[in-house]
Design a protein around this motif. Structure first.
Motif, PDB file in Angstrom:
ATOM      1  N   VAL A 173       0.833  -1.201   0.000  1.00 40.97           N
ATOM      2  CA  VAL A 173       0.000   0.000   0.000  1.00 40.97           C
ATOM      3  C   VAL A 173       0.868   1.252   0.000  1.00 40.97           C
ATOM      4  CG1 VAL A 173      -1.708   1.314   1.324  1.00 40.97           C
ATOM      5  CG2 VAL A 173      -1.940  -1.166   1.109  1.00 40.97           C
ATOM      6  N   THR A 174       1.953   1.232   0.780  1.00 38.54           N
ATOM      7  CA  THR A 174       2.868   2.376   0.829  1.00 38.54           C
ATOM      8  C   THR A 174       3.517   2.622  -0.530  1.00 38.54           C
ATOM      9  OG1 THR A 174       3.336   1.873   3.165  1.00 38.54           O
ATOM     10  CG2 THR A 174       4.857   3.343   2.025  1.00 38.54           C
ATOM     11  N   VAL A 175       3.935   1.555  -1.183  1.00 31.28           N
ATOM     12  CA  VAL A 175       4.559   1.683  -2.508  1.00 31.28           C
ATOM     13  C   VAL A 175       3.558   2.239  -3.517  1.00 31.28           C
ATOM     14  CG1 VAL A 175       5.499   0.378  -4.454  1.00 31.28           C
ATOM     15  CG2 VAL A 175       6.283  -0.097  -2.133  1.00 31.28           C
ATOM     16  N   LEU A 176       2.322   1.777  -3.457  1.00 30.32           N
ATOM     17  CA  LEU A 176       1.295   2.272  -4.376  1.00 30.32           C
ATOM     18  C   LEU A 176       1.023   3.760  -4.152  1.00 30.32           C
ATOM     19  CD1 LEU A 176      -1.259  -0.689  -4.389  1.00 30.32           C
ATOM     20  CD2 LEU A 176       0.302  -0.019  -6.216  1.00 30.32           C
ATOM     21  N   LEU A 177       1.058   4.195  -2.901  1.00 32.30           N
ATOM     22  CA  LEU A 177       0.880   5.619  -2.619  1.00 32.30           C
ATOM     23  C   LEU A 177       2.059   6.430  -3.161  1.00 32.30           C
ATOM     24  CD1 LEU A 177      -0.550   5.559   1.031  1.00 32.30           C
ATOM     25  CD2 LEU A 177      -1.718   6.340  -1.031  1.00 32.30           C
ATOM     26  N   ALA A 178       3.265   5.894  -3.006  1.00 33.47           N
ATOM     27  CA  ALA A 178       4.446   6.589  -3.549  1.00 33.47           C
ATOM     28  C   ALA A 178       4.378   6.655  -5.075  1.00 33.47           C
ATOM     29  CB  ALA A 178       5.721   5.872  -3.102  1.00 33.47           C
ATOM     30  N   ILE A 179       3.922   5.575  -5.695  1.00 34.32           N
ATOM     31  CA  ILE A 179       3.765   5.566  -7.151  1.00 34.32           C
ATOM     32  C   ILE A 179       2.745   6.610  -7.584  1.00 34.32           C
ATOM     33  CG2 ILE A 179       2.882   4.193  -9.082  1.00 34.32           C
ATOM     34  CD1 ILE A 179       4.121   1.740  -7.787  1.00 34.32           C
ATOM     35  N   THR A 180       1.677   6.733  -6.792  1.00 34.16           N
ATOM     36  CA  THR A 180       0.641   7.716  -7.110  1.00 34.16           C
ATOM     37  C   THR A 180       1.165   9.138  -7.014  1.00 34.16           C
ATOM     38  OG1 THR A 180      -1.096   6.218  -6.304  1.00 34.16           O
ATOM     39  CG2 THR A 180      -1.648   8.556  -6.454  1.00 34.16           C
ATOM     40  N   ILE A 181       1.879   9.428  -5.936  1.00 29.19           N
ATOM     41  CA  ILE A 181       2.376  10.780  -5.721  1.00 29.19           C
ATOM     42  C   ILE A 181       3.393  11.186  -6.787  1.00 29.19           C
ATOM     43  CG2 ILE A 181       3.794  12.196  -4.189  1.00 29.19           C
ATOM     44  CD1 ILE A 181       0.900  12.025  -3.400  1.00 29.19           C
ATOM     45  N   PHE A 182       4.303  10.286  -7.117  1.00 28.45           N
ATOM     46  CA  PHE A 182       5.370  10.621  -8.053  1.00 28.45           C
ATOM     47  C   PHE A 182       5.066  10.144  -9.474  1.00 28.45           C
ATOM     48  CE2 PHE A 182       7.480  10.692  -3.924  1.00 28.45           C
ATOM     49  CZ  PHE A 182       8.149  11.901  -3.999  1.00 28.45           C
ATOM     50  N   LYS A 183       3.788   9.986  -9.772  1.00 25.57           N
ATOM     51  CA  LYS A 183       3.390   9.568 -11.116  1.00 25.57           C
ATOM     52  C   LYS A 183       3.798  10.609 -12.155  1.00 25.57           C
ATOM     53  CE  LYS A 183      -0.910   9.663 -12.202  1.00 25.57           C
ATOM     54  NZ  LYS A 183      -2.354   9.388 -12.264  1.00 25.57           N
ATOM     55  N   GLY A 184       3.767  11.884 -11.761  1.00 18.95           N
ATOM     56  CA  GLY A 184       4.174  12.928 -12.688  1.00 18.95           C
ATOM     57  C   GLY A 184       5.635  12.835 -13.081  1.00 18.95           C
ATOM     58  N   VAL A 185       6.444  12.170 -12.259  1.00 20.92           N
ATOM     59  CA  VAL A 185       7.864  12.017 -12.560  1.00 20.92           C
ATOM     60  C   VAL A 185       8.100  10.806 -13.447  1.00 20.92           C
ATOM     61  CG1 VAL A 185      10.159  11.677 -11.586  1.00 20.92           C
ATOM     62  CG2 VAL A 185       8.517  13.145 -10.413  1.00 20.92           C
ATOM     63  N   TRP A 186       7.716   9.624 -12.940  1.00 22.52           N
ATOM     64  CA  TRP A 186       8.078   8.406 -13.676  1.00 22.52           C
ATOM     65  C   TRP A 186       7.195   8.157 -14.891  1.00 22.52           C
ATOM     66  CZ3 TRP A 186       4.624   4.383 -14.220  1.00 22.52           C
ATOM     67  CH2 TRP A 186       3.540   4.356 -13.342  1.00 22.52           C
ATOM     68  N   VAL A 208      -2.325   2.245 -16.351  1.00 20.94           N
ATOM     69  CA  VAL A 208      -1.709   2.376 -15.025  1.00 20.94           C
ATOM     70  C   VAL A 208      -2.772   2.564 -13.954  1.00 20.94           C
ATOM     71  CG1 VAL A 208      -0.227   3.835 -13.590  1.00 20.94           C
ATOM     72  CG2 VAL A 208       0.475   3.248 -15.922  1.00 20.94           C
ATOM     73  N   ALA A 209      -3.741   3.450 -14.217  1.00 17.80           N
ATOM     74  CA  ALA A 209      -4.815   3.696 -13.247  1.00 17.80           C
ATOM     75  C   ALA A 209      -5.647   2.445 -13.018  1.00 17.80           C
ATOM     76  CB  ALA A 209      -5.697   4.843 -13.736  1.00 17.80           C
ATOM     77  N   ALA A 210      -5.923   1.696 -14.093  1.00 21.71           N
ATOM     78  CA  ALA A 210      -6.724   0.480 -13.965  1.00 21.71           C
ATOM     79  C   ALA A 210      -5.986  -0.586 -13.165  1.00 21.71           C
ATOM     80  CB  ALA A 210      -7.094  -0.046 -15.350  1.00 21.71           C
ATOM     81  N   LEU A 211      -4.696  -0.751 -13.403  1.00 23.68           N
ATOM     82  CA  LEU A 211      -3.917  -1.748 -12.668  1.00 23.68           C
ATOM     83  C   LEU A 211      -3.850  -1.408 -11.182  1.00 23.68           C
ATOM     84  CD1 LEU A 211      -0.958  -2.430 -15.140  1.00 23.68           C
ATOM     85  CD2 LEU A 211      -2.846  -3.962 -14.569  1.00 23.68           C
ATOM     86  N   MET A 212      -3.583  -0.137 -10.883  1.00 24.07           N
ATOM     87  CA  MET A 212      -3.528   0.277  -9.490  1.00 24.07           C
ATOM     88  C   MET A 212      -4.898   0.148  -8.833  1.00 24.07           C
ATOM     89  SD  MET A 212      -1.023   3.600  -9.660  1.00 24.07           S
ATOM     90  CE  MET A 212      -1.207   3.830  -7.897  1.00 24.07           C
ATOM     91  N   GLY A 213      -5.949   0.472  -9.582  1.00 20.54           N
ATOM     92  CA  GLY A 213      -7.296   0.332  -9.049  1.00 20.54           C
ATOM     93  C   GLY A 213      -7.650  -1.114  -8.774  1.00 20.54           C
ATOM     94  N   PHE A 214      -7.229  -2.014  -9.658  1.00 24.38           N
ATOM     95  CA  PHE A 214      -7.520  -3.436  -9.464  1.00 24.38           C
ATOM     96  C   PHE A 214      -6.825  -3.970  -8.220  1.00 24.38           C
ATOM     97  CE2 PHE A 214      -6.301  -7.888 -10.135  1.00 24.38           C
ATOM     98  CZ  PHE A 214      -7.554  -8.467 -10.291  1.00 24.38           C
TER      99      PHE A 214
END
Length: 229
Positions: A173-186, A208-214
């Motif tokens: 969950v923490t990694v997914l939140l970090a991915i969400t926050i820094f999505k504009g970078v990567w 990306v949004a669908a995978l994270m949502g799933f």
């Protein structure tokens, strides 16, 4: 013709939001004012972010580079986006309710406020004055992707604050939140390097949004069954 194009753009943006609100059951809970409250918290959060950016960051550093992608600028903006997580946490703590209705209320309220502020004026000024342009269609489609992303973010914040979440899932969950926050970078960096076209970029963001949502939905479903939500 211009009015017809404007109407199509408005429908493409807001009808999915209305359908999500209606068929998710929120209308039965009288969640309309709760969504407005979530939108108000979004506005307050964005004002705080703008104040931080204007106070502590140089405008030259935040400006885009000639190739269209500035890693440092995107990283700095994304670091300030941590405030969005705090905004979602405030919404979830202030809005009564339980289960999926609370998460969807937070996601829809946040996403609707963002769409109204970022797309409303653009459509009124731009789409209303032109017969047709794919630029506005792309922006409208992207708004629907943001709806999925914001509901996912609300779910991840809710999961992160749960003490009964399986400890083995906490890092995920923490990694997914970090991915969400820094999505504009990567994500934007990958799209810039691969030189994707506008439609391919939208498709990539949707994937990306669908995978994270799933993944988020799977974790939430298991926890909801465990605690009886």
């Amino acid at each position: 013709m211009t009015l017809y194009h404007f109407g199509n753009c408005v429908a493409l943006v807001y009808v999915p939001y209305y359908m999500t609100y209606k068929y998710s059951g929120l209308s039965e809970y009288g969640a309309f004012w709760k969504c407005i409250q979530a939108g108000g918290i979004y506005i307050f959060t964005q004002l705080c972010k703008m104040l931080v950016l204007a106070t502590f960051f140089d405008s030259d550093t935040l400006s885009s580079s000639s190739d269209g992608f500035n890693f440092i600028a995107e990283f700095l903006r994304s670091s300030v986006d941590v405030a969005d997580l705090l905004g979602f946490a405030i919404i979830l703590s202030r809005i009564p309710g339980k289960g999926h209705s609370k998460l969807i209320t937070a996601g829809i309220g946040w996403a609707a406020a963002e769409v109204i502020l970022s797309r409303g004026i653009m459509l009124w000024v731009g789409a209303r004055g032109t017969e047709f342009s794919w630029v506005y269609i792309l922006k409208c489609v992207e708004s629907n992707v943001l709806l999925i992303q914001h509901i996912t973010t609300a779910t991840l914040i809710w999961l992160f604050t749960r003490h009964d979440l399986n400890k083995s899932l906490k890092p995920l969950v923490t990694v997914l939140l970090a991915i969400t926050i820094f999505k504009g970078v990567w994500l934007e960096g990958i799209l810039a390097v691969l030189a994707f076209g506008p439609w391919a970029s939208i498709a990539m963001k949707l994937l990306v949004a669908a995978l994270m949502g799933f993944v988020s939905l799977h974790i939430y479903t298991n926890l909801a069954q465990k605690i009886g939500l």
